[in-house]
Scaffold this motif. Structure first.
Motif, short mmCIF file in Angstrom:
data_model
loop_
_atom_site.label_atom_id
_atom_site.label_comp_id
_atom_site.label_asym_id
_atom_site.label_seq_id
_atom_site.Cartn_x
_atom_site.Cartn_y
_atom_site.Cartn_z
N SER A 118 15.69 1.15 -17.10
CA SER A 118 15.70 -0.30 -17.20
C SER A 118 16.99 -0.77 -17.83
O SER A 118 17.48 -0.15 -18.80
CB SER A 118 14.51 -0.80 -18.03
OG SER A 118 13.31 -0.72 -17.31
N HIS A 159 15.19 -0.86 -12.98
CA HIS A 159 14.68 -2.21 -13.23
C HIS A 159 15.82 -3.01 -13.85
O HIS A 159 16.34 -2.64 -14.91
CB HIS A 159 13.49 -2.19 -14.20
CG HIS A 159 12.31 -1.42 -13.68
ND1 HIS A 159 11.50 -1.90 -12.68
CD2 HIS A 159 11.82 -0.21 -14.04
CE1 HIS A 159 10.53 -1.03 -12.45
NE2 HIS A 159 10.72 0.02 -13.25
N ALA A 186 8.22 -4.07 -16.84
CA ALA A 186 9.35 -3.34 -16.28
C ALA A 186 9.58 -2.02 -17.00
O ALA A 186 10.03 -1.04 -16.40
CB ALA A 186 10.61 -4.20 -16.33
N HIS A 204 13.65 -8.35 -12.40
CA HIS A 204 12.58 -8.97 -13.19
C HIS A 204 13.20 -10.03 -14.09
O HIS A 204 14.29 -9.85 -14.62
CB HIS A 204 11.89 -7.93 -14.09
CG HIS A 204 11.46 -6.69 -13.40
ND1 HIS A 204 10.17 -6.50 -12.93
CD2 HIS A 204 12.14 -5.55 -13.10
CE1 HIS A 204 10.08 -5.29 -12.38
NE2 HIS A 204 11.27 -4.71 -12.47
#
Length: 284
Positions: free
Chosen positions: A10, A33, A77, A69
């Motif tokens: 992420s 992400h 996420a 996101h």
């Protein structure tokens, strides 16, 4: 490294660094992400990543998925992420707030990293009541994929296994990792670069030579593709100033004139490559 369901990375912040890091981590099949508060930033990032893929990636290469996101979906996420990296602006209060938030919502075995270019991870987390500071470290990158160097730096309580994991995983995903063995303001390269850019700024501010002339002689002598002012335009003059302000606060005895010179340019709306005008002008 987390195993099983946590296989993604992420990235918090879809600006210049976030989108480039998303390209790097996804280029070898890793899912990413990409998280940001601005929908437009996320949309623009996907287009930019596709451009990078067309320029740098063989057609047959399998890339990981990049899912975007908004910030309110941060916890969801992170659920399948073994690593989360903050790529937000170089402002210490912002970075402290986001590291605190990540510590609260990230799964217990997720490594938390800062991409800060000037603050050590020890400075960022000082005084924060974290649930597990041993999983927090720095992963500072430059301008991937063109410049693939990445510096991995922990603090006094960072788990050495996390350092080893990052060194291996970064190498497996196209980075050239370097271990910063002690906490160091500016890491390795930026400590040296800071002295070069500061003296270049002072030379121009004192009207000894123009930025163009300084770049030309720098490239002629060192045979580098870019001079210091061209490089500062790429980084962003506002970012360069933020870093210089931090060095001045952290170390003292830093001349003021280079920062005055930068403030004047920024006041004239000159931020560098990202807005089309800095020391040079660019066709956006």
């Amino acid at each position: 490294m987390a195993t099983g369901r946590r296989l993604a990375v992420s990235l918090l912040g879809a600006g210049t660094q976030g989108r480039r890091l998303a390209y790097m981590w996804s280029s070898c099949g890793c899912d990413v992400h990409l998280i940001d508060s601005q929908e437009k930033q996320l949309k623009d990032s996907l287009g930019y990543i596709e451009q990078l893929r067309s320029l740098h990636e063989p057609p047959a290469k399998s890339s990981g998925r990049i899912r975007t996101h908004t910030s309110d979906a941060l916890k969801d996420a992170l659920n399948d992420s073994w690593l989360v990296v903050e790529c937000i602006p170089e402002k210490l209060p912002l970075k402290r707030d986001i590291i605190r938030q990540l510590d609260q919502v990230a799964p217990a075995d997720t490594i938390i990293a800062s991409n800060s270019s000037s603050y050590t991870i020890g400075e960022i987390i000082a005084g924060l009541d974290l649930t597990d500071s041993s999983r927090v470290l720095s992963t500072h990158s430059y301008w991937p994929p063109e410049t693939s160097a990445i510096e991995i730096m922990g603090h006094k309580d960072t788990d050495p296994e996390h350092i080893s994991t990052l060194m291996k995983q970064c190498a497996d995903h196209g980075f050239k990792p370097f271990h910063v063995k002690r906490e160091s303001t500016g890491y390795i390269y930026n400590r040296i670069w800071a002295a070069i850019k500061r003296e270049a700024l002072l030379t121009a501010a004192e009207e000894v030579a123009t930025p163009e002339e300084i770049d030309k002689i720098f490239k002629e002598v060192l045979k580098t593709p870019k001079g210091p002012f061209e490089q500062m335009d790429v980084v962003g003059l506002d970012v360069v100033l933020d870093i210089e302000e931090h060095y001045a606060e952290n170390r003292g005895n830093i001349p003021e004139k280079p920062r005055e010179y930068l403030r004047k340019l920024i006041g004239e709306g000159k931020l560098g490559y990202k807005n089309g005008k800095g020391f040079y002008e660019y066709d956006k």
